[in-house]
Design a protein around this motif. Structure first.
Motif, PDB file in Angstrom:
ATOM      1  N   VAL A 199      42.383  37.781  44.793  1.00 45.14           N
ATOM      2  CA  VAL A 199      43.185  38.859  45.369  1.00 45.14           C
ATOM      3  C   VAL A 199      42.254  40.029  45.650  1.00 45.14           C
ATOM      4  N   LEU A 200      42.257  40.489  46.912  1.00 43.43           N
ATOM      5  CA  LEU A 200      41.429  41.618  47.324  1.00 43.43           C
ATOM      6  C   LEU A 200      42.325  42.725  47.853  1.00 43.43           C
ATOM      7  N   PRO A 201      42.535  43.821  47.094  1.00 43.44           N
ATOM      8  CA  PRO A 201      43.371  44.916  47.591  1.00 43.44           C
ATOM      9  C   PRO A 201      42.686  45.629  48.749  1.00 43.44           C
ATOM     10  N   ARG A 202      43.486  46.013  49.730  1.00 44.00           N
ATOM     11  CA  ARG A 202      42.932  46.658  50.915  1.00 44.00           C
ATOM     12  C   ARG A 202      42.848  48.174  50.797  1.00 44.00           C
ATOM     13  N   GLU A 203      43.633  48.740  49.899  1.00 44.98           N
ATOM     14  CA  GLU A 203      43.667  50.203  49.836  1.00 44.98           C
ATOM     15  C   GLU A 203      44.092  50.664  48.449  1.00 44.98           C
ATOM     16  N   GLY A 204      43.382  51.644  47.913  1.00 43.89           N
ATOM     17  CA  GLY A 204      43.768  52.286  46.670  1.00 43.89           C
ATOM     18  C   GLY A 204      43.741  51.371  45.464  1.00 43.89           C
ATOM     19  N   ARG A 205      44.515  51.777  44.462  1.00 41.57           N
ATOM     20  CA  ARG A 205      44.618  51.039  43.217  1.00 41.57           C
ATOM     21  C   ARG A 205      45.896  50.202  43.227  1.00 41.57           C
ATOM     22  N   LEU A 206      45.773  48.967  42.847  1.00 43.42           N
ATOM     23  CA  LEU A 206      46.897  48.041  42.907  1.00 43.42           C
ATOM     24  C   LEU A 206      47.305  47.648  41.481  1.00 43.42           C
ATOM     25  N   PRO A 207      48.482  48.082  41.011  1.00 47.31           N
ATOM     26  CA  PRO A 207      48.900  47.754  39.638  1.00 47.31           C
ATOM     27  C   PRO A 207      49.225  46.267  39.496  1.00 47.31           C
ATOM     28  N   PHE A 208      49.081  45.790  38.273  1.00 52.07           N
ATOM     29  CA  PHE A 208      49.480  44.413  37.977  1.00 52.07           C
ATOM     30  C   PHE A 208      49.839  44.300  36.499  1.00 52.07           C
ATOM     31  N   LEU A 209      50.582  43.239  36.189  1.00 52.60           N
ATOM     32  CA  LEU A 209      50.876  42.848  34.812  1.00 52.60           C
ATOM     33  C   LEU A 209      50.234  41.493  34.567  1.00 52.60           C
ATOM     34  N   ASP A 210      49.481  41.375  33.492  1.00 56.25           N
ATOM     35  CA  ASP A 210      48.811  40.129  33.148  1.00 56.25           C
ATOM     36  C   ASP A 210      49.228  39.762  31.731  1.00 56.25           C
ATOM     37  N   ASP A 211      50.082  38.757  31.593  1.00 56.19           N
ATOM     38  CA  ASP A 211      50.655  38.405  30.288  1.00 56.19           C
ATOM     39  C   ASP A 211      51.299  39.615  29.622  1.00 56.19           C
ATOM     40  N   GLY A 212      51.897  40.499  30.437  1.00 54.90           N
ATOM     41  CA  GLY A 212      52.572  41.671  29.909  1.00 54.90           C
ATOM     42  C   GLY A 212      51.693  42.887  29.745  1.00 54.90           C
ATOM     43  N   ALA A 213      50.377  42.742  29.857  1.00 59.20           N
ATOM     44  CA  ALA A 213      49.457  43.869  29.737  1.00 59.20           C
ATOM     45  C   ALA A 213      49.240  44.497  31.112  1.00 59.20           C
ATOM     46  N   GLU A 214      49.309  45.823  31.188  1.00 55.24           N
ATOM     47  CA  GLU A 214      49.176  46.529  32.454  1.00 55.24           C
ATOM     48  C   GLU A 214      47.716  46.713  32.833  1.00 55.24           C
ATOM     49  N   GLY A 215      47.455  46.686  34.141  1.00 58.70           N
ATOM     50  CA  GLY A 215      46.106  46.933  34.642  1.00 58.70           C
ATOM     51  C   GLY A 215      46.164  47.370  36.093  1.00 58.70           C
ATOM     52  N   GLU A 216      44.993  47.628  36.672  1.00 58.53           N
ATOM     53  CA  GLU A 216      44.894  48.020  38.082  1.00 58.53           C
ATOM     54  C   GLU A 216      43.733  47.285  38.728  1.00 58.53           C
ATOM     55  N   LEU A 217      43.979  46.798  39.936  1.00 54.10           N
ATOM     56  CA  LEU A 217      42.914  46.196  40.728  1.00 54.10           C
ATOM     57  C   LEU A 217      42.356  47.244  41.680  1.00 54.10           C
ATOM     58  N   THR A 218      41.053  47.384  41.692  1.00 49.95           N
ATOM     59  CA  THR A 218      40.393  48.265  42.652  1.00 49.95           C
ATOM     60  C   THR A 218      39.390  47.497  43.508  1.00 49.95           C
ATOM     61  N   ARG A 219      39.179  46.238  43.156  1.00 51.76           N
ATOM     62  CA  ARG A 219      38.267  45.380  43.905  1.00 51.76           C
ATOM     63  C   ARG A 219      38.766  43.949  43.797  1.00 51.76           C
ATOM     64  N   LYS A 220      38.046  43.044  44.397  1.00 47.91           N
ATOM     65  CA  LYS A 220      38.448  41.645  44.382  1.00 47.91           C
ATOM     66  C   LYS A 220      38.450  41.106  42.956  1.00 47.91           C
ATOM     67  N   ARG A 221      39.498  40.368  42.618  1.00 48.22           N
ATOM     68  CA  ARG A 221      39.598  39.725  41.314  1.00 48.22           C
ATOM     69  C   ARG A 221      39.921  38.249  41.529  1.00 48.22           C
ATOM     70  N   SER A 222      39.212  37.391  40.824  1.00 49.71           N
ATOM     71  CA  SER A 222      39.409  35.951  40.950  1.00 49.71           C
ATOM     72  C   SER A 222      39.818  35.360  39.610  1.00 49.71           C
ATOM     73  N   TRP A 223      40.770  34.412  39.658  1.00 49.70           N
ATOM     74  CA  TRP A 223      41.203  33.642  38.495  1.00 49.70           C
ATOM     75  C   TRP A 223      40.937  32.166  38.774  1.00 49.70           C
ATOM     76  N   TRP A 224      40.568  31.406  37.750  1.00 46.85           N
ATOM     77  CA  TRP A 224      40.397  29.964  37.929  1.00 46.85           C
ATOM     78  C   TRP A 224      40.918  29.225  36.700  1.00 46.85           C
ATOM     79  N   THR A 225      41.266  27.962  36.906  1.00 37.28           N
ATOM     80  CA  THR A 225      41.881  27.177  35.837  1.00 37.28           C
ATOM     81  C   THR A 225      40.825  26.507  34.965  1.00 37.28           C
ATOM     82  N   GLU A 226      41.127  26.460  33.670  1.00 37.46           N
ATOM     83  CA  GLU A 226      40.344  25.695  32.692  1.00 37.46           C
ATOM     84  C   GLU A 226      41.315  24.662  32.103  1.00 37.46           C
ATOM     85  N   PRO A 227      41.393  23.470  32.698  1.00 34.49           N
ATOM     86  CA  PRO A 227      42.407  22.494  32.291  1.00 34.49           C
ATOM     87  C   PRO A 227      42.295  22.111  30.814  1.00 34.49           C
ATOM     88  N   GLY A 228      43.420  22.242  30.098  1.00 32.01           N
ATOM     89  CA  GLY A 228      43.471  21.806  28.701  1.00 32.01           C
ATOM     90  C   GLY A 228      42.543  22.550  27.761  1.00 32.01           C
TER      91      GLY A 228
END
Length: 334
Positions: free
Chosen positions: A298-327
């Motif tokens: 996810v790459l936000p185009r403008e400003g700070r982008l709020p998010f919830l991650d497992d209920g914890a609050e944060g902000e995206l200001t740049r590109k963030r990547s998630w990947w799976t670790e199976p099992g």
């Protein structure tokens, strides 16, 4: 018989990385006002009733039980060091698959459970330059030690289903004790991200106004090679699901069938689309675009982008990547 460590996390003020999550749900529910007034210290030093009940049930079965309250990453790490395996020729710290010590985490929120798993990953993930041959090809971490989950609110009063409820894990302290001593490890997928943290359930990206109405934002969202938004569309939400905690946004189904055991992450974006009725009246509906894959960015185009991650609050200001670790991680299931 087993040694069992019953781990609780201290106050949100002292917990690592916002471990207690949002809404003041730390140390079993003390609010910010209560913590500042000094009452939370007393709560954190006295184990909650479910913790004591679980300890009694474990002890009755012959287990040696220790209750530990951790208020920092270092104190969590002291507990997790008990799960280290024998020395390896490559010098890596690796979990002991035959450990006779078992871990139970008492959780007031999914964010607290995430905080412990995050420290497990930090402890056992090898540096990329020292990747061993016995590490699965689709993983960056070994099999993490199973965790017993003891919810501190057995009778939830909200409609949100925490991870324990989604997985069908026991909530009664005696049943949790039985699962830890007699159950089997149930291996689950884990999401890692390039910010150094992990996700067990999911992430909801987006913001809302004071009335709770979603606000429009723009960002590029891609899952493997599929582009859900190139950054030009106005979005109201992006859900990243390992499990189903963020599967819905009000009455809108975002995620279709997130499964924490399939090795994939499900991602959805909600795009407002304006249509007109036959009488010319303007209507707005949400178009949901979905994709499944091994990784999402996810790459936000403008400003700070709020998010919830497992209920914890944060902000995206740049590109963030998630990947799976199976099992990669596991819970004790009955």
């Amino acid at each position: 018989m087993y040694d069992v460590v019953l781990l609780t996390l201290g106050s949100e003020r002292d917990a690592p990385g916002g471990a207690c999550g949002s809404g003041g749900a730390c140390c079993g529910g003390a609010t910010t006002h209560e913590r500042d007034a000094g009452s939370a210290g007393e709560r954190c030093d006295t184990p909650r009733v479910p913790v004591l009940a679980c300890a009694e049930a474990l002890t009755a079965r012959g287990a040696r039980v220790e209750i530990v309250t951790a208020r920092s990453d270092a104190e969590i790490d002291e507990v997790l060091a008990r799960f280290d395996g024998p020395s390896r020729p490559d010098g890596l710290t690796w979990p002991d698959p035959d450990s006779k010590t078992r871990l139970v985490v008492a959780t007031a929120s999914d964010a607290q459970l995430r905080a412990v798993v995050r420290r497990l990953v930090r402890r056992y993930a090898p540096p990329p330059s020292r990747r061993p041959d016995d590490l699965p090809g689709n993983r960056t971490v070994p099999d993490l030690p199973p965790v017993g989950v003891l919810p501190l609110d057995p009778a939830r009063s909200t409609t949100h289903r925490d991870l324990a409820a989604q997985l069908g894990l026991p909530r009664d302290p005696a049943a949790v004790a039985a699962a830890v001593l007699d159950g089997r490890p149930r291996r689950l997928d884990l999401l890692r991200n390039d910010g150094g943290s992990v996700t067990l359930d999911g992430v909801l990206v987006g913001a809302a106004d004071d009335s709770g109405r979603p606000l429009h934002w723009r960002g590029r969202v891609e899952v493997d090679d599929a582009v859900l938004s190139n950054g030009d569309d106005p979005l109201v939400a992006c859900a990243i699901g390992n499990a189903g905690g963020y599967a819905r946004l009000d009455d809108v189904a975002l995620l279709d069938s997130p499964d924490p055991t399939d090795g994939l992450v499900e991602v959805a974006v909600a795009v407002p689309v304006v249509t007109r009725s036959t009488l010319g009246r303007k209507r707005v509906r949400l178009e949901v675009r979905r994709a499944r894959g091994r990784a999402v960015a996810v790459l936000p185009r403008e400003g700070r982008l709020p998010f919830l991650d497992d209920g914890a609050e944060g902000e995206l200001t740049r590109k963030r990547s998630w990947w799976t670790e199976p099992g990669a991680w596991a819970v004790w299931a009955g």
